[in-house]
Design an enzyme around this catalytic site. Structure first.
Site, PDB file in Angstrom:
ATOM      1  N   ALA A  91       0.864  -1.178   0.000  1.00  0.00           N
ATOM      2  CA  ALA A  91       0.000   0.000   0.000  1.00  0.00           C
ATOM      3  C   ALA A  91       0.901   1.229   0.000  1.00  0.00           C
ATOM      4  O   ALA A  91       2.070   1.152   0.387  1.00  0.00           O
ATOM      5  CB  ALA A  91      -0.872  -0.022   1.249  1.00  0.00           C
TER       6      ALA A  91
ATOM      7  N   GLY B 111       0.640  -5.117   0.730  1.00  0.00           N
ATOM      8  CA  GLY B 111      -0.473  -5.170  -0.218  1.00  0.00           C
ATOM      9  C   GLY B 111      -0.072  -5.841  -1.522  1.00  0.00           C
ATOM     10  O   GLY B 111      -0.914  -6.452  -2.197  1.00  0.00           O
TER      11      GLY B 111
ATOM     12  N   GLU C  79       3.996  -5.778   7.335  1.00  0.00           N
ATOM     13  CA  GLU C  79       3.175  -4.753   7.992  1.00  0.00           C
ATOM     14  C   GLU C  79       3.520  -4.564   9.468  1.00  0.00           C
ATOM     15  O   GLU C  79       3.488  -3.437   9.975  1.00  0.00           O
ATOM     16  CB  GLU C  79       1.684  -5.089   7.845  1.00  0.00           C
ATOM     17  CG  GLU C  79       1.092  -4.766   6.482  1.00  0.00           C
ATOM     18  CD  GLU C  79       1.272  -5.868   5.446  1.00  0.00           C
ATOM     19  OE1 GLU C  79       2.095  -6.780   5.682  1.00  0.00           O
ATOM     20  OE2 GLU C  79       0.584  -5.830   4.413  1.00  0.00           O
TER      21      GLU C  79
ATOM     22  N   GLU D  48      -0.401  -9.355  -0.987  1.00  0.00           N
ATOM     23  CA  GLU D  48      -1.841  -9.662  -0.908  1.00  0.00           C
ATOM     24  C   GLU D  48      -2.473  -9.727  -2.298  1.00  0.00           C
ATOM     25  O   GLU D  48      -3.376 -10.526  -2.536  1.00  0.00           O
ATOM     26  CB  GLU D  48      -2.534  -8.626  -0.019  1.00  0.00           C
ATOM     27  CG  GLU D  48      -2.120  -8.799   1.443  1.00  0.00           C
ATOM     28  CD  GLU D  48      -2.623  -7.692   2.348  1.00  0.00           C
ATOM     29  OE1 GLU D  48      -2.327  -6.507   2.069  1.00  0.00           O
ATOM     30  OE2 GLU D  48      -3.320  -8.008   3.331  1.00  0.00           O
TER      31      GLU D  48
HETATM   32  N1  3HC Z   1       4.651   3.458   0.030  1.00  0.00           N
HETATM   33  C1  3HC Z   1       5.147   4.658  -0.280  1.00  0.00           C
HETATM   34  N2  3HC Z   1       6.451   4.904  -0.503  1.00  0.00           N
HETATM   35  C2  3HC Z   1       7.275   3.862  -0.419  1.00  0.00           C
HETATM   36  C3  3HC Z   1       6.831   2.561  -0.104  1.00  0.00           C
HETATM   37  C4  3HC Z   1       5.451   2.372   0.126  1.00  0.00           C
HETATM   38  N3  3HC Z   1       4.930   1.172   0.423  1.00  0.00           N
HETATM   39  N4  3HC Z   1       7.895   1.735  -0.091  1.00  0.00           N
HETATM   40  C5  3HC Z   1       8.970   2.484  -0.405  1.00  0.00           C
HETATM   41  N5  3HC Z   1       8.595   3.762  -0.606  1.00  0.00           N
HETATM   42  C6  3HC Z   1       9.460   4.885  -1.008  1.00  0.00           C
HETATM   43  C7  3HC Z   1      10.539   5.178   0.011  1.00  0.00           C
HETATM   44  O1  3HC Z   1      10.071   6.063   0.989  1.00  0.00           O
HETATM   45  C8  3HC Z   1      11.622   5.787  -0.853  1.00  0.00           C
HETATM   46  O2  3HC Z   1      11.261   7.129  -1.087  1.00  0.00           O
HETATM   47  P1  3HC Z   1      12.400   8.280  -1.239  1.00  0.00           P
HETATM   48  O3  3HC Z   1      13.183   7.872  -2.440  1.00  0.00           O
HETATM   49  O4  3HC Z   1      11.594   9.506  -1.397  1.00  0.00           O
HETATM   50  O5  3HC Z   1      13.186   8.235   0.016  1.00  0.00           O
HETATM   51  C9  3HC Z   1      11.497   5.034  -2.164  1.00  0.00           C
HETATM   52  O6  3HC Z   1      10.179   4.459  -2.143  1.00  0.00           O
HETATM   53  C10 3HC Z   1      12.493   3.926  -2.348  1.00  0.00           C
HETATM   54  O7  3HC Z   1      12.470   3.102  -1.202  1.00  0.00           O
HETATM   55  P2  3HC Z   1      13.783   2.377  -0.678  1.00  0.00           P
HETATM   56  O8  3HC Z   1      14.879   3.355  -0.564  1.00  0.00           O
HETATM   57  O9  3HC Z   1      13.398   1.613   0.527  1.00  0.00           O
HETATM   58  O10 3HC Z   1      14.077   1.406  -1.916  1.00  0.00           O
HETATM   59  P3  3HC Z   1      14.694  -0.032  -1.933  1.00  0.00           P
HETATM   60  O11 3HC Z   1      14.826  -0.378  -3.329  1.00  0.00           O
HETATM   61  O12 3HC Z   1      15.888  -0.095  -1.032  1.00  0.00           O
HETATM   62  O13 3HC Z   1      13.600  -0.993  -1.248  1.00  0.00           O
HETATM   63  C11 3HC Z   1      11.406  -1.869  -0.874  1.00  0.00           C
HETATM   64  C12 3HC Z   1      12.367  -1.198  -1.869  1.00  0.00           C
HETATM   65  C13 3HC Z   1      11.942  -3.257  -0.519  1.00  0.00           C
HETATM   66  C14 3HC Z   1      10.042  -1.972  -1.518  1.00  0.00           C
HETATM   67  C15 3HC Z   1      11.360  -1.027   0.409  1.00  0.00           C
HETATM   68  O14 3HC Z   1      11.097   0.313   0.045  1.00  0.00           O
HETATM   69  C16 3HC Z   1      10.308  -1.433   1.390  1.00  0.00           C
HETATM   70  O15 3HC Z   1      10.539  -2.327   2.177  1.00  0.00           O
HETATM   71  N6  3HC Z   1       9.163  -0.737   1.381  1.00  0.00           N
HETATM   72  C17 3HC Z   1       8.091  -0.942   2.343  1.00  0.00           C
HETATM   73  C18 3HC Z   1       7.354  -2.192   2.058  1.00  0.00           C
HETATM   74  C19 3HC Z   1       6.189  -2.311   3.005  1.00  0.00           C
HETATM   75  O16 3HC Z   1       6.307  -2.183   4.204  1.00  0.00           O
HETATM   76  N7  3HC Z   1       5.014  -2.559   2.461  1.00  0.00           N
HETATM   77  C20 3HC Z   1       3.829  -2.719   3.246  1.00  0.00           C
HETATM   78  C21 3HC Z   1       3.088  -1.428   3.229  1.00  0.00           C
HETATM   79  S1  3HC Z   1       1.687  -1.495   4.242  1.00  0.00           S
HETATM   80  C22 3HC Z   1       0.560  -2.380   3.357  1.00  0.00           C
HETATM   81  O17 3HC Z   1       0.855  -2.822   2.278  1.00  0.00           O
HETATM   82  C23 3HC Z   1      -0.759  -2.527   3.983  1.00  0.00           C
HETATM   83  C24 3HC Z   1      -1.615  -3.527   3.257  1.00  0.00           C
HETATM   84  O18 3HC Z   1      -1.657  -4.712   3.980  1.00  0.00           O
HETATM   85  C25 3HC Z   1      -3.015  -3.016   3.088  1.00  0.00           C
END
Ligand code: 3HC
Length: 655
Positions: free
Chosen positions: A68, A107, A130, A110
């Site tokens: 998400a 997400g 999450e 998912e």
């Molecule tokens: N939403 C918005 N922005 C995000 C994001 C997300 N889910 N994931 C990463 N970003 C942004 C980062 O803030 C960063 O922004 P910046 O360049 O402005 O600083 C940019 O994307 C790049 O991120 P990374 O530097 O972390 O890039 P990497 O290539 O090293 O890693 C990744 C990529 C493995 C996808 C890592 O970013 C990550 O782990 N992201 C979070 C994943 C996550 O936690 N997802 C779950 C979200 S909650 C959810 O999905 C709820 C659902 O169940 C409904």
């Protein structure tokens, strides 16, 4: 059909009757409102087109879907909601197959779970991280995952947030087939199952699991959660999947997701997430290219140097270790090899990577071997004369464009740099022990450090998988300076009437893995004692000074290693020692202090304030670039619970 555009971020093209839907929403293909819209439009199109037999969903670039859009949290939700999109996918009349080209997280995982098949490429991974954001999956993850992989594996994945690679995903039943070209293979699968009854994840029965195994998996997650709510909630929801209908489970999951998303814990962990992405970014380094580093010299292969060597080798560099004698060099090599073996044993490293790492290592007793090095890190005894002598010598050995880094913890790196002919090439790289495990690295920007030298040190630390935090020169850098303030305040409270065990209990109940006095006992009390003795003459007599730690050391109580410190460890466990209680009472009486009671709340509040005040001083002095950097240092180096956001976050938004 030519490529169709379903929204700003979602396109599709038909390949032999299969609509290949591509999400292109840089940087991580997060499921923004536009992506959700585009997916719905693509499904509408696929449903309405008689010549389309199925759908393959993939992501542009190296990520499938990063989850998400975290930046949308806290804003009013916009339709279509993700659970509705996934419900549509799951119940779609034609097969929808996930072509998982890269990370499928949150997400994104998912989405894959709701599809009728999952084909990972070799670089794919699946994870529900999450809990690391203080929430639980909100679009069916806790309900669909156990239907595919069973309750114990789902507890592990949702409770820890750990990702699995394609091989493990296939073993668990999460992936159908690993493919070199996941899009082609997914399209193929869609064609093959078109017109047959589809395997809808939500309709599967949760496999029956052994109660003892479920309990063990639950216990493992909860024991690591330490007061954080989301892992326990994720486990509860996964376990509920075995007892509830899909509809009931999804409703319970969504309600929990929304409750946690608005919690303080989630706000703190979102802060940590964005803090990590901001760390190491400095305006003054904008456009500054790091130098190329291929060969790294490491002087000193004791515990710290060997740890640095392991981290450097496993990141792919050549390493030249230097010791004073051939015997010490042989011992250093053995130490490094032993650490690599341990990493293999614990599953952190493959045997092949260990062998490759060892092939890139030489340890010698001749500093002249450092001539080809691009970067030399010293990890020798933390003594100014030892270090300045070494740096002067290195300055004459290494190439003109080589970088010299000091791993000092307490010395002034400016003084070390000043003894060299080229102080602009000197930088601090303060690793934390064990350096092959701990992520935190303070990168010390010295008075004369050239911008590209700093940029190189940052890039190098990142390549090692570290979390580099830039720090100016000050005694103890960011972490140890805050730790000193924290420790001082704890000692003031003990002198005023709190018992060490009360302070520790308050901290541990609040979320620290260990209270400060237990940490001090673990680290050993003698080094700080020696430092206090050295500094005694310079101490301002008007400044409050607590003598209790000195009395402990004078009584031979040096902490855990000596069996006694703030506590007694003779039984093998931490135990309150009446002798310490008496020693503290005597010290209070000697100063005429009438002890008073402290509540747990007061203890924690005072310690947090002490840390935050010191943090504010570091910001005012320009030592730390931003408050969130300070939070990261304390979380990653000093056990501050991440789900409280760090001392600066916690004190800026007290509960
Ligand atoms: N939403 C918005 N922005 C995000 C994001 C997300 N889910 N994931 C990463 N970003 C942004 C980062 O803030 C960063 O922004 P910046 O360049 O402005 O600083 C940019 O994307 C790049 O991120 P990374 O530097 O972390 O890039 P990497 O290539 O090293 O890693 C990744 C990529 C493995 C996808 C890592 O970013 C990550 O782990 N992201 C979070 C994943 C996550 O936690 N997802 C779950 C979200 S909650 C959810 O999905 C709820 C659902 O169940 C409904």
């Amino acid at each position: 059909m030519a490529a169709a555009r379903f929204s700003e971020t979602v396109t599709g093209d038909v390949r032999d009757g299969v609509l290949v839907v591509t999400i292109d929403n840089p940087p991580v293909n997060a499921l923004s409102a536009d992506v959700r819209d585009g997916l719905m439009a693509a499904l509408d199109h696929a449903e309405a087109s008689a010549d389309i037999v199925g759908v393959a969903v993939t992501g542009a670039g190296r990520i499938f879907i990063g989850g998400a859009d975290i930046r949308e949290f806290g804003k009013p939700p916009v339709e279509p909601h993700l659970p509705d999109v996934l419900d549509r996918i799951e119940n779609f009349p034609k097969p929808v197959i996930a072509a998982v080209n890269g990370a499928a997280l949150g997400g994104g995982c998912e989405v894959a779970l709701a599809c009728h098949g999952r084909i990972p490429g070799e670089k794919a991974s699946f994870g529900l991280p999450e809990v690391k954001l203080g929430i639980v999956p909100g679009a069916g993850g806790t309900q669909r995952l156990p239907r595919l992989v069973g309750i114990p594996a789902a507890i592990d994945m949702t409770g820890t947030g750990r990702s699995v690679k394609p091989e493990e995903a296939a073993r668990l039943g999460l992936a159908d087939k690993i493919a070199a070209d996941p899009v082609a293979e997914a399209a193929q699968l869609a064609r093959a199952v078109a017109g047959t009854p589809l395997r809808r994840t939500g309709a599967l029965t949760v496999p029956v699991a052994d109660v003892a195994i479920v309990e063990a998996a639950t216990k493992k997650v909860l024991s690591k959660a330490r007061g954080q709510a989301s892992p326990g909630e994720a486990v509860r929801l996964v376990r509920a999947a075995a007892e509830m209908s899909l509809k009931g489970g999804l409703a319970e999951e969504r309600a929990t997701f929304i409750r946690l998303r608005d919690s303080r814990e989630a706000a703190a962990l979102r802060h940590v997430f964005f803090a990590e992405r901001a760390a190491g970014k400095l305006d003054k380094l904008e456009g500054v290219a790091p130098r190329e580093v291929k060969i790294v010299g490491i002087v000193g292969t004791g515990l710290m140097g060997a740890g640095i060597a392991v981290a450097t080798l496993t990141a792919g560099y050549r390493v030249v270790g230097v010791e004073q004698t051939a015997e010490a060099a042989a011992a250093g090599r053995n130490r490094i090899a032993g650490m690599l073996d341990k990493a293999v044993e614990s599953g952190r490293l493959s045997a092949a990577s260990r062998d490759e790492s060892l092939a890139r290592l030489t340890v010698v007793a001749d500093a002249a071997e450092l001539t080809p090095a691009d970067l030399v890190i010293e990890a020798v005894f933390d003594d100014l004369t030892v270090k300045t002598d070494l740096f002067r010598k290195l300055d004459g050995i290494v190439r003109a464009d080589a970088i010299l880094a000091t791993n000092t913890s307490y010395l002034n790196p400016d003084e070390i740099a000043a003894t060299t002919a080229h102080p602009e090439r000197v930088v601090g790289l303060h690793f934390f022990s064990p350096a092959n495990i701990m992520r935190l690295t303070e990168v010390v920007d010295c008075k004369a450090t050239a911008p590209d030298v700093l940029a190189t040190a940052l890039a190098f630390a990142k390549k090692l998988g570290k979390l580099p935090i830039v720090c100016g020169v000050t005694e103890g850098f960011i972490g140890n300076r805050i730790y000193s303030a924290y420790r001082r305040e704890a000692e003031f409270m003990v002198e005023d009437g709190a018992e060490p065990q009360e302070v520790d209990a308050a901290l541990e109940a609040w979320g620290f893995p260990m209270g400060i006095f237990t940490v001090n006992d673990m680290a050993g009390l003698e080094i700080a004692w020696a430092k206090r003795k050295r500094q005694a003459a310079m101490r301002d007599p008007k400044e409050r000074y607590v003598e209790i730690p000195d009395r402990l050391c004078e009584a031979g109580r040096f902490g855990r290693k000596s069996g006694r410190g703030w506590y007694d460890y003779s039984s093998g466990h931490r135990a309150v020692d009446p002798q310490v209680t008496a020693l503290i009472e005597t010290a209070r009486a000697a100063k005429g202090i009438v002890p008073r009671r402290f509540s747990s709340e007061e203890i924690v509040a005072r310690l947090l304030k002490a840390m935050a005040d010191e943090g504010s001083a570091l910001l005012a002095e320009g030592i730390a670039a931003r408050a969130s950097d300070i939070d990261l240092v304390m979380i990653n180096g000093y056990g501050f619970p991440a789900y409280k956001g760090g001392p600066m976050f916690a004190s800026a938004s007290p509960s």
